[in-house]
Design a protein around this motif. Structure first.
Motif, PDB file in Angstrom:
ATOM      1  N   ARG A  11       0.821  -1.086   0.078  1.00 48.09           N
ATOM      2  CA  ARG A  11      -0.070  -0.089  -0.239  1.00 48.09           C
ATOM      3  C   ARG A  11       0.838   1.316  -0.029  1.00 48.09           C
ATOM      4  O   ARG A  11       0.326   2.113  -0.379  1.00 48.09           O
ATOM      5  CB  ARG A  11      -1.178  -0.062   1.043  1.00 48.09           C
ATOM      6  CG  ARG A  11      -0.301   0.112   2.594  1.00 48.09           C
ATOM      7  CD  ARG A  11      -1.184   0.002   3.896  1.00 48.09           C
ATOM      8  NE  ARG A  11      -2.438   0.900   3.671  1.00 48.09           N
ATOM      9  CZ  ARG A  11      -3.323   1.034   4.692  1.00 48.09           C
ATOM     10  NH1 ARG A  11      -3.037   0.132   5.942  1.00 48.09           N
ATOM     11  NH2 ARG A  11      -4.367   1.541   4.402  1.00 48.09           N
ATOM     12  N   GLN A  60      -3.152   7.149   0.912  1.00 49.85           N
ATOM     13  CA  GLN A  60      -4.261   8.122   0.616  1.00 49.85           C
ATOM     14  C   GLN A  60      -4.600   8.329  -0.989  1.00 49.85           C
ATOM     15  O   GLN A  60      -5.887   8.148  -1.200  1.00 49.85           O
ATOM     16  CB  GLN A  60      -3.967   9.497   1.059  1.00 49.85           C
ATOM     17  CG  GLN A  60      -4.050   9.814   2.659  1.00 49.85           C
ATOM     18  CD  GLN A  60      -2.903   9.120   3.448  1.00 49.85           C
ATOM     19  OE1 GLN A  60      -1.837   9.059   2.875  1.00 49.85           O
ATOM     20  NE2 GLN A  60      -3.039   8.551   4.387  1.00 49.85           N
ATOM     21  N   ARG A  62      -4.109   5.655  -2.977  1.00 55.87           N
ATOM     22  CA  ARG A  62      -4.964   4.711  -3.381  1.00 55.87           C
ATOM     23  C   ARG A  62      -6.403   4.454  -2.894  1.00 55.87           C
ATOM     24  O   ARG A  62      -7.319   3.991  -3.615  1.00 55.87           O
ATOM     25  CB  ARG A  62      -4.140   3.424  -2.712  1.00 55.87           C
ATOM     26  CG  ARG A  62      -2.718   3.076  -3.402  1.00 55.87           C
ATOM     27  CD  ARG A  62      -1.979   1.887  -2.878  1.00 55.87           C
ATOM     28  NE  ARG A  62      -0.737   1.656  -3.528  1.00 55.87           N
ATOM     29  CZ  ARG A  62      -0.448   1.106  -4.666  1.00 55.87           C
ATOM     30  NH1 ARG A  62      -1.590   0.905  -5.327  1.00 55.87           N
ATOM     31  NH2 ARG A  62       0.791   1.167  -5.015  1.00 55.87           N
ATOM     32  N   GLU A  63      -6.523   4.919  -1.649  1.00 54.94           N
ATOM     33  CA  GLU A  63      -7.887   4.928  -1.057  1.00 54.94           C
ATOM     34  C   GLU A  63      -8.700   5.711  -1.843  1.00 54.94           C
ATOM     35  O   GLU A  63      -9.949   5.610  -2.109  1.00 54.94           O
ATOM     36  CB  GLU A  63      -7.743   5.214   0.399  1.00 54.94           C
ATOM     37  CG  GLU A  63      -9.080   5.671   1.113  1.00 54.94           C
ATOM     38  CD  GLU A  63     -10.279   4.615   0.918  1.00 54.94           C
ATOM     39  OE1 GLU A  63     -11.402   4.844   1.277  1.00 54.94           O
ATOM     40  OE2 GLU A  63      -9.688   3.362   0.712  1.00 54.94           O
ATOM     41  N   ARG A  66     -10.141   6.230  -6.058  1.00 55.53           N
ATOM     42  CA  ARG A  66     -11.484   5.316  -6.468  1.00 55.53           C
ATOM     43  C   ARG A  66     -12.667   6.205  -6.633  1.00 55.53           C
ATOM     44  O   ARG A  66     -13.252   5.875  -7.732  1.00 55.53           O
ATOM     45  CB  ARG A  66     -11.847   4.472  -5.549  1.00 55.53           C
ATOM     46  CG  ARG A  66     -10.745   3.289  -5.171  1.00 55.53           C
ATOM     47  CD  ARG A  66     -11.228   2.210  -4.225  1.00 55.53           C
ATOM     48  NE  ARG A  66     -11.472   2.961  -2.713  1.00 55.53           N
ATOM     49  CZ  ARG A  66     -12.315   2.589  -1.865  1.00 55.53           C
ATOM     50  NH1 ARG A  66     -13.064   1.337  -2.154  1.00 55.53           N
ATOM     51  NH2 ARG A  66     -12.380   3.236  -0.702  1.00 55.53           N
ATOM     52  N   GLU A 285      -5.530   5.224   7.740  1.00 55.50           N
ATOM     53  CA  GLU A 285      -6.981   5.136   7.588  1.00 55.50           C
ATOM     54  C   GLU A 285      -7.619   6.466   8.411  1.00 55.50           C
ATOM     55  O   GLU A 285      -8.631   7.076   8.007  1.00 55.50           O
ATOM     56  CB  GLU A 285      -7.623   3.901   8.551  1.00 55.50           C
ATOM     57  CG  GLU A 285      -6.977   2.655   7.590  1.00 55.50           C
ATOM     58  CD  GLU A 285      -5.834   1.922   8.195  1.00 55.50           C
ATOM     59  OE1 GLU A 285      -5.142   2.805   9.009  1.00 55.50           O
ATOM     60  OE2 GLU A 285      -5.532   1.058   7.816  1.00 55.50           O
ATOM     61  N   SER A 288      -7.301   9.279   5.752  1.00 58.87           N
ATOM     62  CA  SER A 288      -8.180   9.359   4.689  1.00 58.87           C
ATOM     63  C   SER A 288      -9.444   9.547   4.929  1.00 58.87           C
ATOM     64  O   SER A 288     -10.299  10.095   4.287  1.00 58.87           O
ATOM     65  CB  SER A 288      -7.955   7.769   4.176  1.00 58.87           C
ATOM     66  OG  SER A 288      -6.527   7.533   3.358  1.00 58.87           O
TER      67      SER A 288
END
Length: 317
Positions: A11, A60, A62-63, A66, A285, A288
């Motif tokens: 990640r 951040q 990658r999350e 989307r 987490e 984000s």
């Protein structure tokens, strides 16, 4: 400029950008900009800290990419942005404004996040007209507005002139950091991260920090040593949330509490137990989630909406 040797899997490996841009700052400095995620999605702009790069925001990106358009850039002298002739808080502000103009449409608003020197960048730009045009809300992570060297607790000494002088000398050292080794990882973990930080997080941070050129690291250390952006906090009138690790030795929690108290529109102070200075990597987490909350409230809802202030006292997994 080629990509530095960051981690290549997991990640924290920097994802490939959908688009790459070059923003040109007021003095002609060229800045590497990456755009991730779908066009037309809510926009988030990420500004990294001292000795870091766009790779610092990998989790951040990658999350959020989307369903958000995530814009990240390398500060001058960092990552793939070349070294410059001038380093100052005014240059930080100029560079952020250049990125906003290059990556956002006229009048388009975004949530801005700044970690450490990236947070100082936001404070420095708070009175710029282009900042007001584009900033819908802000997240400040692990940052301070003044007295950085005096308040740092990297050295286990009593506060005072001796600790301040030695700390400034260490942070401003012109020596290259050299290769990442078990010893250098241990030093970086002690100075910048919480005691429970997982090995893959320490490795990711070490690769990023060690990739920063010594010249840029030293030049920016002089700017940070004399930093005084308290007035910038007062000018930061957009809704602003603050996150800090309770074990932060570089910008201890006293900075976050002072900023939260001085902000005209603070919408939350989150203190993360067991976390150090590198919150976007140590607590991905939490960071984000805070960005998602800000975009949902201030890009999709009336500006008068606020969120409840919280204090997170449990360690993020």
């Amino acid at each position: 400029m080629s990509r530095p040797p960051y981690v290549t899997s997991g990640r924290y490996a920097p994802p490939a950008a959908g688009r790459e841009l070059t923003a040109v700052s007021a003095d002609g400095s060229r800045l590497h900009v990456e755009v991730h995620g779908p066009d037309g999605a809510p926009a988030v702009v990420l500004s990294h800290g001292w000795t870091c790069s766009t790779a610092f925001w990998a989790a951040q990106i990658r999350e959020l990419s989307r369903d958000h358009r995530v814009i990240a850039y390398d500060q001058r002298g960092h990552g793939r942005s070349p070294a410059a002739a001038a380093y100052s808080t005014a240059a930080l502000a100029d560079d952020l404004v250049a990125v906003l103009e290059a990556a956002l449409a006229p009048g388009e608003r975004a949530v801005l996040a700044g970690h450490s020197m990236g947070g100082m960048t936001v404070m420095a730009a708070a009175d710029r007209p282009r900042f007001a045009e584009h900033a819908a809300a802000v997240l400040l992570c692990s940052t301070g507005s003044s007295r950085l060297v005096a308040e740092a607790t990297v050295l286990p000494l009593r506060p005072g002139r001796a600790r301040t002088r030695i700390t400034q000398g260490l942070l401003g050292s012109p020596a290259p950091l050299g290769p990442v080794t078990p010893a250098t990882r241990a030093v970086l973990k002690y100075a910048t991260m919480g005691p429970g930080s997982a090995p893959e997080r320490v490795e990711a941070c070490a690769r990023i920090v060690h990739a920063c050129p010594a010249g840029a690291r030293r030049a920016w250390s002089h700017v940070l040593a004399g930093l005084d952006l308290d007035a910038g906090v007062a000018r930061l009138t957009v809704p602003t949330a603050v996150i800090v690790g309770r074990d932060d030795r570089l910008t201890p929690v006293v900075h976050a509490r002072g900023i939260a108290a001085a902000l005209p529109h603070c919408v939350g102070l989150t203190e993360l137990t067991g976390m150090g200075h590198m919150t976007p990597i140590e607590a991905p987490e939490a960071v984000s989630s805070a960005l998602r909350e800000l975009t949902s409230r201030y890009l999709a809802a009336p500006a008068a909406t606020t969120i409840t202030s919280t204090t997170e006292k449990e360690k993020t997994p």
